[in-house]
Write an enzyme that holds these catalytic residues in place. Structure first.
Site, PDB file in Angstrom:
ATOM      1  N   GLU A  47       0.910  -1.091   0.126  1.00 38.80           N
ATOM      2  CA  GLU A  47       0.030   0.034   0.077  1.00 38.80           C
ATOM      3  C   GLU A  47       0.693   1.187   0.068  1.00 38.80           C
ATOM      4  O   GLU A  47       1.973   1.521   0.836  1.00 38.80           O
ATOM      5  CB  GLU A  47      -0.972   0.084   1.161  1.00 38.80           C
ATOM      6  N   ASP A  61      -7.067   0.441  -3.860  1.00 37.11           N
ATOM      7  CA  ASP A  61      -8.199   1.358  -3.847  1.00 37.11           C
ATOM      8  C   ASP A  61      -8.989   1.257  -5.301  1.00 37.11           C
ATOM      9  O   ASP A  61      -9.396   2.248  -5.776  1.00 37.11           O
ATOM     10  CB  ASP A  61      -7.359   2.724  -3.720  1.00 37.11           C
TER      11      ASP A  61
HETATM   12  O1  AHR Z   1       0.596   0.729  -3.504  1.00 34.97           O
HETATM   13  C1  AHR Z   1       0.486   0.861  -4.772  1.00 34.97           C
HETATM   14  C2  AHR Z   1      -1.020   1.278  -4.832  1.00 34.97           C
HETATM   15  O2  AHR Z   1      -1.235   2.519  -4.353  1.00 34.97           O
HETATM   16  C3  AHR Z   1      -2.044   0.515  -4.135  1.00 34.97           C
HETATM   17  O3  AHR Z   1      -2.336  -0.650  -4.828  1.00 34.97           O
HETATM   18  C4  AHR Z   1      -3.233   1.508  -4.412  1.00 34.97           C
HETATM   19  O4  AHR Z   1      -4.249   0.999  -3.427  1.00 34.97           O
HETATM   20  C5  AHR Z   1      -2.546   2.738  -4.155  1.00 34.97           C
HETATM   21  O5  AHR Z   1      -2.976   3.796  -5.073  1.00 34.97           O
END
Ligand code: AHR
Ligand code: AHR
Length: 509
Positions: free
Chosen positions: A231, A308
């Site tokens: 994340e 996200d």
């Molecule tokens: O960590 C990379 C990405 O960043 C994740 O998959 C996403 O949730 C956020 O935009």
């Protein structure tokens, strides 16, 4: 006593074979994880059973002709998917993968991903698209099966999974991907993510990522790489930004491993899914540039998207699993041996009447309105025009195309304009255009097309390699890369099969 029990278990574990009547079924990846004390809590594959005793549904397909569904199961317990059942069900229509079933018994099935904070979802219902059921043909020891071909905009998710790691609990993840299908968009992932499809901060994810993405660290070279999506960052190390333990991945089939322990320890491993062993790219403490220790895992499961619902990535998934507990390297090495023995090989992308590289062709429409019209272009616009052998030369050339090996995948085709050398039919915003090859990865993939038998029984249907739910289609005499139902008027299901079927002949010019 206990050491002799341990020894016996290790012996059966190493052998991995169970005799069942006449046939011998090998222990599957999830039998091996169980033997290692880290059982699968989610097990997904459209190609094969991941347990030797599993004979239930692997995945469900949804067909375009009547919106009915069919569950696809292994041919026998522990075996390869019954791809022939899919082919029969999807004959003369289009099919998407609507459910990827969880084989672990936890009910952690994957379905069309809902909207998230990064992307609202792109299909007419506001969800991500479902994958074509035929975009990723493979063979397993010679038996045909299909993987899940994720195009940008598509993805799967389960926000109510049970048994998966939460908080700082330990887990293991493995997946098999197509090492040649990737991009730099966020994020082709498989694994643990937020239960609300939002970016809830560092440490709220622990998933395998595959592609060119940068967000904290990479391996060496130009990519693609196996990374961990923790994340707000893709990692293959906790302290260096280029980890030279991992070179660019070059194998066609890739085994990718990410695991996270509850004691500030995690690891990334990988290898060729068809031979050899796994390498450890990183094993050590958590990244220190954010609150990654302790982790704040939430336990949802994603495939092909970010936490996200960032849905701009592409990649192909064949199988994968999530465990409870931190698997030992030894257990994962046995899983890799099982994967190698599954015998992954490349499947045929083209079917139906042969399309010959090096030939020049014309493509005649087959819809009853339009059987004298051919796929042609006026400047950059692809259209259909009435052409005959007595048409003037420039019109004949506008309707003539040279067949090349696909610029983005040489197993399929690219179509170069006879009157505009160096320009090819590509899709952009799902309109067909004749554009000059600009040498980019995106252009080469937009200009790559696979052939299958005509959906209406005549000639060929021409399928986008990079978006296999999209096909050459004429609509109001303009050419599109249309889907059989979708957000645009040119995706209309009315006369789709006819509009998407073309009789190929020698070129007019
Ligand atoms: O960590 C990379 C990405 O960043 C994740 O998959 C996403 O949730 C956020 O935009
Ligand atoms: O046609 C769909 C996509 O639209 C193409 O891949 C891209 O070039 C454009 O954004």
């Amino acid at each position: 006593m206990s050491s002799s029990r341990g020894f016996k278990r290790a012996g059966a574990f190493a052998l991995g074979l169970v005799a069942t009547g006449a046939s011998v079924v090998t222990a599957g990846p999830c039998d091996i994880y169980s033997s290692g004390g880290t059982p699968c809590v989610a097990a997904h594959s459209t190609t094969r059973a991941l347990y030797k005793a599993y004979s239930g549904a692997l995945y469900q397909v949804l067909r375009g002709s009547d919106s009915t569904t069919l569950d696809i199961s292994p041919l026998s317990a522990g075996g390869v998917a019954n791809a022939a059942a899919q082919d029969t069900f999807c004959n003369s229509t289009t099919c998407v993968v609507s459910i990827i079933y969880d084989q672990s018994g936890n009910g952690n099935h994957l379905t069309q991903a809902p909207p998230g904070t990064a992307s609202s979802g792109t299909d007419p219902g506001g969800y991500d698209y479902q994958a074509s059921a035929i975009g990723a043909p493979v063979t397993l020891n010679g038996q045909k099966a299909y993987g899940v071909f994720i195009s940008p905009g598509s993805g799967y998710r389960n926000n109510a999974a049970s048994g998966t790691a939460t908080g700082d609990e330990s887990e293991g993840l493995y997946a098999i991907f197509d090492g040649t299908h990737y991009n730099g968009g966020c994020c082709f992932d498989y694994g643990n993510a937020e239960i609300n499809s939002g970016d809830n901060g560092d440490g709220h994810m622990e998933a395998i990522y595959f592609g060119l993405g940068t967000g904290y660290g990479t391996g060496s070279g130009d990519g693609p790489w196996i990374l961990a999506d923790l994340e707000n960052g893709l990692y293959v190390d906790s302290s260096v930004s280029v980890n030279s333990n991992e070179s660019s991945i070059t194998s066609r089939f890739v085994t990718a491993v990410v695991k996270g322990n509850s004691d500030n320890h995690w690891a990334v491993r990988g290898g060729d899914a068809t031979s050899g062993s796994l390498s450890t790219y990183y094993s050590g403490i958590r990244p220190t540039n954010g609150p990654y220790n302790p982790m704040s895992k939430e336990g949802a499961i994603i495939l092909g998207i970010g936490g996200d619902n960032s849905n701009w990535a592409q990649g192909t998934f064949y199988e994968g699993a999530m465990t409870s507990g931190y698997p030992s390297d030894r257990t994962e090495n046995s899983v890799q041996a099982n994967i190698v023995s599954a015998g992954y090989g490349v499947g045929a992308l083209n079917h139906g009447p042969a399309v010959t590289v090096g030939s020049a062709i014309s493509l005649r429409a087959t819809t009853s309105c339009c059987t004298t019209r051919y796929l042609a272009h006026t400047g950059a616009t692809v259209n259909t025009q009435v052409v005959t052998s007595s048409s003037n030369t420039s019109l004949q050339e506008e309707a003539s195309w040279i067949v090349h090996p696909g610029l983005g995948n040489s197993a399929c085709y690219s179509f170069e304009s006879v009157d505009t050398p160096g320009s090819y039919i590509r899709h952009s915003n799902f309109e067909l255009l004749v554009n000059a090859d600009d040498g980019t990865k995106l252009f080469s993939e937009d200009a790559t097309w696979c052939a299958q038998a005509g959906l209406n029984g005549q000639g060929n249907t021409i399928r986008s390699w990079s978006y296999p739910t999209h096909f050459f289609r004429h609509y109001d005499a303009i050419g599109y890369a249309a889907s059989n139902g979708g957000p645009s008027d040119f995706d209309s299901t009315d006369s789709f099969n006819d509009d998407a079927s073309w009789v190929i002949s020698d070129a007019f010019a």
